[in-house]
Scaffold this motif. Structure first.
Motif, PDB file in Angstrom:
ATOM      1  N   MET A  21     -22.588 -33.885  29.656  1.00 49.73           N
ATOM      2  CA  MET A  21     -22.396 -33.594  27.619  1.00 49.73           C
ATOM      3  C   MET A  21     -23.959 -33.883  28.245  1.00 49.73           C
ATOM      4  SD  MET A  21     -21.479 -36.716  24.942  1.00 49.73           S
ATOM      5  CE  MET A  21     -19.520 -36.578  25.196  1.00 49.73           C
ATOM      6  N   ASN A  22     -24.470 -33.185  27.297  1.00 49.45           N
ATOM      7  CA  ASN A  22     -26.094 -32.970  26.857  1.00 49.45           C
ATOM      8  C   ASN A  22     -26.095 -34.370  26.051  1.00 49.45           C
ATOM      9  OD1 ASN A  22     -26.209 -32.183  24.377  1.00 49.45           O
ATOM     10  ND2 ASN A  22     -25.910 -29.757  25.423  1.00 49.45           N
ATOM     11  N   PHE A  23     -27.514 -34.514  26.145  1.00 46.82           N
ATOM     12  CA  PHE A  23     -28.461 -35.847  24.578  1.00 46.82           C
ATOM     13  C   PHE A  23     -27.775 -35.589  23.350  1.00 46.82           C
ATOM     14  CE2 PHE A  23     -31.663 -38.268  22.566  1.00 46.82           C
ATOM     15  CZ  PHE A  23     -31.235 -39.468  23.099  1.00 46.82           C
ATOM     16  N   SER A  24     -28.282 -33.803  23.090  1.00 44.86           N
ATOM     17  CA  SER A  24     -28.031 -34.274  21.951  1.00 44.86           C
ATOM     18  C   SER A  24     -26.386 -33.244  21.395  1.00 44.86           C
ATOM     19  CB  SER A  24     -28.051 -32.205  21.528  1.00 44.86           C
ATOM     20  OG  SER A  24     -29.279 -31.722  21.304  1.00 44.86           O
ATOM     21  N   THR A  25     -25.615 -33.600  21.970  1.00 44.18           N
ATOM     22  CA  THR A  25     -24.185 -33.871  22.123  1.00 44.18           C
ATOM     23  C   THR A  25     -23.562 -34.940  21.378  1.00 44.18           C
ATOM     24  OG1 THR A  25     -23.143 -31.842  23.022  1.00 44.18           O
ATOM     25  CG2 THR A  25     -21.661 -33.073  22.598  1.00 44.18           C
ATOM     26  N   PHE A  26     -24.230 -35.792  22.789  1.00 44.71           N
ATOM     27  CA  PHE A  26     -23.667 -37.038  22.027  1.00 44.71           C
ATOM     28  C   PHE A  26     -24.109 -37.638  20.986  1.00 44.71           C
ATOM     29  CE2 PHE A  26     -25.434 -41.509  23.055  1.00 44.71           C
ATOM     30  CZ  PHE A  26     -24.454 -42.288  22.997  1.00 44.71           C
ATOM     31  N   GLN A  27     -25.624 -37.084  20.862  1.00 41.84           N
ATOM     32  CA  GLN A  27     -25.859 -38.025  19.440  1.00 41.84           C
ATOM     33  C   GLN A  27     -25.372 -37.597  17.936  1.00 41.84           C
ATOM     34  OE1 GLN A  27     -30.308 -36.299  19.679  1.00 41.84           O
ATOM     35  NE2 GLN A  27     -30.948 -38.176  19.266  1.00 41.84           N
ATOM     36  N   GLU A  28     -24.771 -36.016  18.425  1.00 44.16           N
ATOM     37  CA  GLU A  28     -23.564 -35.729  17.308  1.00 44.16           C
ATOM     38  C   GLU A  28     -22.281 -36.690  17.202  1.00 44.16           C
ATOM     39  OE1 GLU A  28     -22.592 -31.476  17.996  1.00 44.16           O
ATOM     40  OE2 GLU A  28     -24.793 -31.447  18.081  1.00 44.16           O
ATOM     41  N   ILE A  29     -22.095 -37.460  18.354  1.00 41.72           N
ATOM     42  CA  ILE A  29     -21.005 -38.202  18.317  1.00 41.72           C
ATOM     43  C   ILE A  29     -21.691 -39.227  17.861  1.00 41.72           C
ATOM     44  CG2 ILE A  29     -18.565 -38.718  20.387  1.00 41.72           C
ATOM     45  CD1 ILE A  29     -19.324 -36.216  22.045  1.00 41.72           C
ATOM     46  N   PHE A  30     -22.122 -39.420  18.378  1.00 42.57           N
ATOM     47  CA  PHE A  30     -22.429 -41.278  17.751  1.00 42.57           C
ATOM     48  C   PHE A  30     -23.592 -41.916  16.892  1.00 42.57           C
ATOM     49  CE2 PHE A  30     -25.787 -44.578  18.785  1.00 42.57           C
ATOM     50  CZ  PHE A  30     -25.276 -46.058  19.090  1.00 42.57           C
ATOM     51  N   GLU A  31     -24.053 -40.624  16.451  1.00 42.42           N
ATOM     52  CA  GLU A  31     -25.044 -41.124  14.778  1.00 42.42           C
ATOM     53  C   GLU A  31     -23.467 -41.560  13.939  1.00 42.42           C
ATOM     54  OE1 GLU A  31     -27.735 -40.848  14.589  1.00 42.42           O
ATOM     55  OE2 GLU A  31     -28.147 -41.058  16.594  1.00 42.42           O
ATOM     56  N   PRO A  32     -22.412 -40.732  14.114  1.00 40.88           N
ATOM     57  CA  PRO A  32     -21.902 -40.910  12.608  1.00 40.88           C
ATOM     58  C   PRO A  32     -20.548 -42.314  12.586  1.00 40.88           C
ATOM     59  CG  PRO A  32     -21.309 -38.769  13.376  1.00 40.88           C
ATOM     60  CD  PRO A  32     -22.541 -39.230  14.323  1.00 40.88           C
ATOM     61  N   HIS A  33     -20.763 -42.656  14.017  1.00 40.89           N
ATOM     62  CA  HIS A  33     -20.213 -43.821  14.250  1.00 40.89           C
ATOM     63  C   HIS A  33     -21.502 -45.031  13.834  1.00 40.89           C
ATOM     64  CE1 HIS A  33     -16.397 -42.416  15.930  1.00 40.89           C
ATOM     65  NE2 HIS A  33     -16.752 -41.988  16.571  1.00 40.89           N
ATOM     66  N   LEU A  34     -22.698 -45.115  14.637  1.00 40.60           N
ATOM     67  CA  LEU A  34     -23.355 -46.182  13.802  1.00 40.60           C
ATOM     68  C   LEU A  34     -23.561 -46.026  12.805  1.00 40.60           C
ATOM     69  CD1 LEU A  34     -25.499 -47.826  14.959  1.00 40.60           C
ATOM     70  CD2 LEU A  34     -27.105 -45.728  15.393  1.00 40.60           C
TER      71      LEU A  34
ATOM     72  N   GLY B 253     -35.208 -42.060  17.579  1.00 42.67           N
ATOM     73  CA  GLY B 253     -35.015 -42.904  19.002  1.00 42.67           C
ATOM     74  C   GLY B 253     -34.127 -43.710  19.130  1.00 42.67           C
ATOM     75  N   LYS B 254     -34.684 -44.707  20.088  1.00 37.94           N
ATOM     76  CA  LYS B 254     -33.199 -45.992  20.527  1.00 37.94           C
ATOM     77  C   LYS B 254     -32.292 -45.430  20.073  1.00 37.94           C
ATOM     78  CE  LYS B 254     -36.109 -48.140  17.085  1.00 37.94           C
ATOM     79  NZ  LYS B 254     -36.589 -47.115  16.679  1.00 37.94           N
ATOM     80  N   ARG B 255     -31.975 -44.361  21.501  1.00 38.56           N
ATOM     81  CA  ARG B 255     -30.738 -43.615  21.633  1.00 38.56           C
ATOM     82  C   ARG B 255     -30.089 -43.024  22.655  1.00 38.56           C
ATOM     83  NH1 ARG B 255     -30.620 -44.878  17.375  1.00 38.56           N
ATOM     84  NH2 ARG B 255     -30.462 -43.910  15.317  1.00 38.56           N
ATOM     85  N   LEU B 256     -31.069 -43.733  23.301  1.00 38.90           N
ATOM     86  CA  LEU B 256     -31.145 -43.702  25.521  1.00 38.90           C
ATOM     87  C   LEU B 256     -30.089 -44.609  25.374  1.00 38.90           C
ATOM     88  CD1 LEU B 256     -31.797 -42.093  27.487  1.00 38.90           C
ATOM     89  CD2 LEU B 256     -33.743 -43.582  28.400  1.00 38.90           C
ATOM     90  N   ARG B 257     -30.329 -45.997  25.178  1.00 38.93           N
ATOM     91  CA  ARG B 257     -29.673 -47.286  25.857  1.00 38.93           C
ATOM     92  C   ARG B 257     -27.534 -47.024  25.648  1.00 38.93           C
ATOM     93  NH1 ARG B 257     -32.180 -51.774  24.272  1.00 38.93           N
ATOM     94  NH2 ARG B 257     -33.003 -51.504  25.544  1.00 38.93           N
ATOM     95  N   PRO B 258     -28.114 -46.026  24.137  1.00 36.32           N
ATOM     96  CA  PRO B 258     -26.665 -46.352  24.186  1.00 36.32           C
ATOM     97  C   PRO B 258     -25.538 -44.524  25.107  1.00 36.32           C
ATOM     98  CG  PRO B 258     -27.060 -46.367  22.189  1.00 36.32           C
ATOM     99  CD  PRO B 258     -28.603 -46.125  23.272  1.00 36.32           C
ATOM    100  N   MET B 259     -26.847 -44.037  25.130  1.00 36.27           N
ATOM    101  CA  MET B 259     -25.700 -42.917  26.277  1.00 36.27           C
ATOM    102  C   MET B 259     -25.866 -43.357  27.337  1.00 36.27           C
ATOM    103  SD  MET B 259     -27.245 -39.101  26.733  1.00 36.27           S
ATOM    104  CE  MET B 259     -26.009 -38.052  27.658  1.00 36.27           C
ATOM    105  N   LEU B 260     -26.702 -44.139  27.962  1.00 39.57           N
ATOM    106  CA  LEU B 260     -26.283 -44.381  29.272  1.00 39.57           C
ATOM    107  C   LEU B 260     -25.548 -45.483  29.317  1.00 39.57           C
ATOM    108  CD1 LEU B 260     -30.715 -45.592  30.378  1.00 39.57           C
ATOM    109  CD2 LEU B 260     -28.843 -43.942  31.397  1.00 39.57           C
ATOM    110  N   GLY B 261     -25.051 -46.185  28.623  1.00 42.36           N
ATOM    111  CA  GLY B 261     -24.081 -47.372  28.116  1.00 42.36           C
ATOM    112  C   GLY B 261     -22.772 -46.479  28.580  1.00 42.36           C
ATOM    113  N   TRP B 262     -22.299 -44.876  27.153  1.00 50.37           N
ATOM    114  CA  TRP B 262     -21.681 -44.345  27.645  1.00 50.37           C
ATOM    115  C   TRP B 262     -21.323 -43.599  28.662  1.00 50.37           C
ATOM    116  CZ3 TRP B 262     -21.679 -39.546  27.851  1.00 50.37           C
ATOM    117  CH2 TRP B 262     -19.841 -38.810  28.063  1.00 50.37           C
ATOM    118  N   LEU B 263     -22.565 -43.335  29.561  1.00 50.43           N
ATOM    119  CA  LEU B 263     -22.611 -42.552  30.574  1.00 50.43           C
ATOM    120  C   LEU B 263     -21.708 -43.622  31.885  1.00 50.43           C
ATOM    121  CD1 LEU B 263     -25.734 -40.800  30.717  1.00 50.43           C
ATOM    122  CD2 LEU B 263     -23.044 -39.584  30.726  1.00 50.43           C
ATOM    123  N   GLY B 264     -22.510 -45.002  31.920  1.00 48.16           N
ATOM    124  CA  GLY B 264     -22.061 -46.214  32.334  1.00 48.16           C
ATOM    125  C   GLY B 264     -20.156 -46.188  32.250  1.00 48.16           C
TER     126      GLY B 264
END
Length: 71
Positions: free
Chosen positions: A1-14, A49-60
């Motif tokens: 999953m690329n960063f753009s796809t992650f943001q599309e999934i993450f943003e509504p939840h946030l 911004g501030k989206r790299l940490r959530p993505m790294l958490g999700w990748l972990g």
């Protein structure tokens, strides 16, 4: 999953999380200044911004065997 796809999934939840917490806190005050202060963290988080940490958490989570299903 690329960063753009992650943001599309993450943003509504946030967004839902932030709105629910803000509404919960507003039940305890009608003070305009305090209500404005309660909105500031939401504004800062949604400013971008501030989206790299959530993505790294999700990748972990994924690397540890978690699945991609969302609630």
């Amino acid at each position: 999953m690329n960063f753009s796809t992650f943001q599309e999934i993450f943003e509504p939840h946030l967004r839902r999380f932030l709105v629910s917490k803000q509404e919960h806190l507003k039940k305890y005050t009608h003070d305009a200044l305090l209500m404005e202060m309660l909105e500031e963290p939401t504004r800062l988080i949604q400013a971008g911004g501030k989206r790299l940490r959530p993505m790294l958490g999700w990748l972990g989570y994924r690397l540890a065997g978690g699945n991609m299903k969302t609630r």
